[in-house]
Design a protein around this motif. Structure first.
Motif, PDB file in Angstrom:
ATOM      1  N   ASN A 354       0.811  -1.221   0.000  1.00  0.00           N
ATOM      2  CA  ASN A 354       0.000   0.000   0.000  1.00  0.00           C
ATOM      3  C   ASN A 354       0.845   1.271   0.000  1.00  0.00           C
ATOM      4  O   ASN A 354       0.313   2.355   0.254  1.00  0.00           O
ATOM      5  CB  ASN A 354      -0.914   0.012   1.231  1.00  0.00           C
ATOM      6  CG  ASN A 354      -1.861  -1.168   1.249  1.00  0.00           C
ATOM      7  OD1 ASN A 354      -2.351  -1.591   0.202  1.00  0.00           O
ATOM      8  ND2 ASN A 354      -2.121  -1.700   2.436  1.00  0.00           N
ATOM      9  N   HIS A 356       3.222   3.903  -2.099  1.00  0.00           N
ATOM     10  CA  HIS A 356       3.558   4.354  -3.447  1.00  0.00           C
ATOM     11  C   HIS A 356       4.663   5.400  -3.343  1.00  0.00           C
ATOM     12  O   HIS A 356       4.617   6.275  -2.467  1.00  0.00           O
ATOM     13  CB  HIS A 356       2.327   4.943  -4.148  1.00  0.00           C
ATOM     14  CG  HIS A 356       2.510   5.089  -5.617  1.00  0.00           C
ATOM     15  ND1 HIS A 356       3.159   6.170  -6.205  1.00  0.00           N
ATOM     16  CD2 HIS A 356       2.140   4.275  -6.653  1.00  0.00           C
ATOM     17  CE1 HIS A 356       3.187   6.024  -7.509  1.00  0.00           C
ATOM     18  NE2 HIS A 356       2.574   4.889  -7.820  1.00  0.00           N
ATOM     19  N   PHE A 358       5.344   7.978  -5.123  1.00  0.00           N
ATOM     20  CA  PHE A 358       5.025   9.348  -5.539  1.00  0.00           C
ATOM     21  C   PHE A 358       3.668   9.825  -5.036  1.00  0.00           C
ATOM     22  O   PHE A 358       3.254  10.930  -5.359  1.00  0.00           O
ATOM     23  CB  PHE A 358       5.049   9.455  -7.069  1.00  0.00           C
ATOM     24  CG  PHE A 358       6.347   9.007  -7.675  1.00  0.00           C
ATOM     25  CD1 PHE A 358       7.506   9.753  -7.492  1.00  0.00           C
ATOM     26  CD2 PHE A 358       6.411   7.837  -8.408  1.00  0.00           C
ATOM     27  CE1 PHE A 358       8.698   9.337  -8.039  1.00  0.00           C
ATOM     28  CE2 PHE A 358       7.609   7.419  -8.966  1.00  0.00           C
ATOM     29  CZ  PHE A 358       8.761   8.170  -8.771  1.00  0.00           C
ATOM     30  N   ARG A 359       2.966   9.011  -4.297  1.00  0.00           N
ATOM     31  CA  ARG A 359       1.669   9.425  -3.789  1.00  0.00           C
ATOM     32  C   ARG A 359       1.659   9.355  -2.263  1.00  0.00           C
ATOM     33  O   ARG A 359       2.353   8.539  -1.662  1.00  0.00           O
ATOM     34  CB  ARG A 359       0.548   8.528  -4.336  1.00  0.00           C
ATOM     35  CG  ARG A 359       0.237   8.740  -5.783  1.00  0.00           C
ATOM     36  CD  ARG A 359      -1.165   8.220  -6.101  1.00  0.00           C
ATOM     37  NE  ARG A 359      -1.355   6.833  -5.712  1.00  0.00           N
ATOM     38  CZ  ARG A 359      -1.227   5.803  -6.550  1.00  0.00           C
ATOM     39  NH1 ARG A 359      -0.909   6.011  -7.820  1.00  0.00           N
ATOM     40  NH2 ARG A 359      -1.426   4.590  -6.120  1.00  0.00           N
ATOM     41  N   LYS A 360       0.865  10.231  -1.673  1.00  0.00           N
ATOM     42  CA  LYS A 360       0.726  10.209  -0.227  1.00  0.00           C
ATOM     43  C   LYS A 360      -0.073   8.987   0.198  1.00  0.00           C
ATOM     44  O   LYS A 360      -0.904   8.474  -0.570  1.00  0.00           O
ATOM     45  CB  LYS A 360       0.017  11.480   0.259  1.00  0.00           C
ATOM     46  CG  LYS A 360       0.810  12.752   0.049  1.00  0.00           C
ATOM     47  CD  LYS A 360       0.048  13.947   0.614  1.00  0.00           C
ATOM     48  CE  LYS A 360       0.838  15.227   0.424  1.00  0.00           C
ATOM     49  NZ  LYS A 360       0.114  16.419   0.984  1.00  0.00           N
ATOM     50  N   PRO A 361       0.151   8.507   1.401  1.00  0.00           N
ATOM     51  CA  PRO A 361      -0.648   7.362   1.860  1.00  0.00           C
ATOM     52  C   PRO A 361      -2.110   7.742   2.033  1.00  0.00           C
ATOM     53  O   PRO A 361      -2.461   8.906   2.262  1.00  0.00           O
ATOM     54  CB  PRO A 361       0.005   7.011   3.209  1.00  0.00           C
ATOM     55  CG  PRO A 361       0.676   8.258   3.653  1.00  0.00           C
ATOM     56  CD  PRO A 361       1.135   8.937   2.401  1.00  0.00           C
ATOM     57  N   ASP A 362      -2.962   6.770   1.888  1.00  0.00           N
ATOM     58  CA  ASP A 362      -4.396   7.014   2.038  1.00  0.00           C
ATOM     59  C   ASP A 362      -4.702   7.457   3.463  1.00  0.00           C
ATOM     60  O   ASP A 362      -4.099   6.966   4.429  1.00  0.00           O
ATOM     61  CB  ASP A 362      -5.184   5.733   1.720  1.00  0.00           C
ATOM     62  CG  ASP A 362      -4.999   5.317   0.268  1.00  0.00           C
ATOM     63  OD1 ASP A 362      -4.712   6.214  -0.557  1.00  0.00           O
ATOM     64  OD2 ASP A 362      -5.125   4.106  -0.026  1.00  0.00           O
TER      65      ASP A 362
END
Length: 399
Positions: A354, A356, A358-362
């Protein structure tokens, strides 16, 4: 009477109570197990004198005469009866000069309290064996910090980090300028190859009075370097009073000395060889443990790999595996018999699934336990794992 006799000698009663013999109860252990009188006397009076006898190798404490004690007692009673002091103390306006308090403490209770603290930390036992002394010369040891007007003072077992003790401290004490002294800083806990040896971190001999800068440097100052994983190390300052000028040429090393084998030292052997000419009179010590500054010190100053110690815990006892474990979660029971590295790998992969780059965590769920599960037929052990993941509990969050 016949009934009593039958009850008393009934063999069934004797079998049930082996300590009862003809109506009497045996006190203590049976003779085959209990210690003899000779063994008890040998335990109470051991042959090894070192177990019961300690030697005072310091100066004798001055004792007050009866007249001086009576004078102090009368002065104390007079001060106690003064109404002005009581009123100032009650209204929190009484000013106490701390310098005079420290001076009075150093003359009265300091030798006893410092000795008690040193015994608590095992300083005398590990440096002098069966000997001790009452520190009658008060040592003021101050480590100057990078910030201006900031010092770390050595008391009696306080913690000073290696990064706070990189340079030689300022040592002061009260002494006659015509006397000679020896100051030794040693570490009884840090030797790498010998359990009964020490590393000497500083040695200055033939100090005239209290001017340490004018003494003969036998070993230059070396900062504390407790290895990682070994806990707190004791660093002890011992001040000796010399009866004459000492010849330390056999101990002196080329400066700066960063070879640890050349810094191997034993306080007990050092004192035994010179006990007629030196007497311990002052004591101060602190504790230090590993910090990040020592990595650079090991690599660039000592020119060695940084040692790291870990404690090998014994493997936990696990019962033999059964086919149907009862009243315990299925997954936790099976994890007991699997490889720990494989379990850690699975938890790490589950967390990285879970993540990534380049993306922030949910964002976490606002009410994790209120969100229903997709499948109502989820087993109980898996339901618990899903709740832990939502709440951020468990081993998956440790990676």
């Amino acid at each position: 009477m016949a009934g009593c006799g039958n009850m008393l000698f009934n063999p069934v009663n004797v079998i049930k109570s082996p300590l009862i013999r003809y109506g009497h109860k045996m006190r203590g252990k049976p003779p085959t197990i209990a210690r003899s009188l000779k063994q008890r006397l040998s335990d109470e009076n051991p042959q090894d004198i070192s177990l019961t006898f300690k030697v005072d190798i310091g100066f004798r404490l001055p004792k007050l005469s009866r007249q001086d004690r009576l004078k102090e007692h009368s002065e104390f009673k007079q001060r106690k009866q003064e109404r002005t002091l009581e009123k100032l103390s009650r209204t929190q306006k009484l000013s106490v000069p701390l310098d005079k308090v420290k001076e009075e403490w150093s003359k009265s209770l300091a030798p006893y309290q410092i000795k008690t603290a040193a015994e608590h930390y095992g300083v005398f036992e590990h440096l002098f064996g069966d000997a001790y002394f009452y520190p009658q010369v008060m040592l003021d040891v101050l480590y100057k910090q990078k910030e201006e007007d900031l010092y770390m003072k050595v008391h009696r077992g306080n913690v000073i980090k290696p990064s706070e003790a990189t340079a030689a401290p300022d040592v002061s004490y009260t002494a006659d300028p015509a006397t000679l002294w020896t100051l030794v800083l040693t570490n009884p806990d840090g030797h790498f190859s010998s359990d009964d040896s020490e590393y000497v971190h500083w040695f200055v001999g033939n100090i005239p009075g209290s001017d340490v800068s004018k003494g003969d440097v036998v070993w230059d100052y070396l900062q504390p370097f407790p290895p990682r994983g070994t806990g707190f190390h004791r660093f002890v300052f011992v001040l000796y009073k010399q009866e004459k000028r000492m010849d330390y040429s056999s101990l002196k090393k080329e400066q700066p000395c960063v070879n640890l084998s050349e810094r191997t030292f034993r306080t007990q052997d050092f004192y035994r060889e010179r006990q007629d000419d030196i007497t311990p009179a002052g004591l101060a010590f602190f504790q230090s443990d590993w910090d990040r500054s020592l990595t650079d010190f090991y690599h660039n100053t000592l020119n060695m790999k940084e040692p790291v110690f870990e404690y090998d815990f014994p493997p936990p006892y696990i019962r033999p595996q059964v086919l149907f474990p009862l009243r315990q979660p299925f997954n936790l029971y099976m994890d007991k018999y699997r490889d720990e590295k494989q379990i850690a790998k699975e938890f790490l992969l589950r967390k990285l699934k879970n993540v990534h780059p380049f993306r922030k965590p949910d964002p976490p769920l606002k009410y994790p336990n209120a969100v229903p599960l997709d499948n109502s037929k989820v087993p109980s052990w898996l339901r618990t794992e899903i709740k832990k993941a939502r709440l951020g509990w468990g081993r998956i969050n440790d990676y």
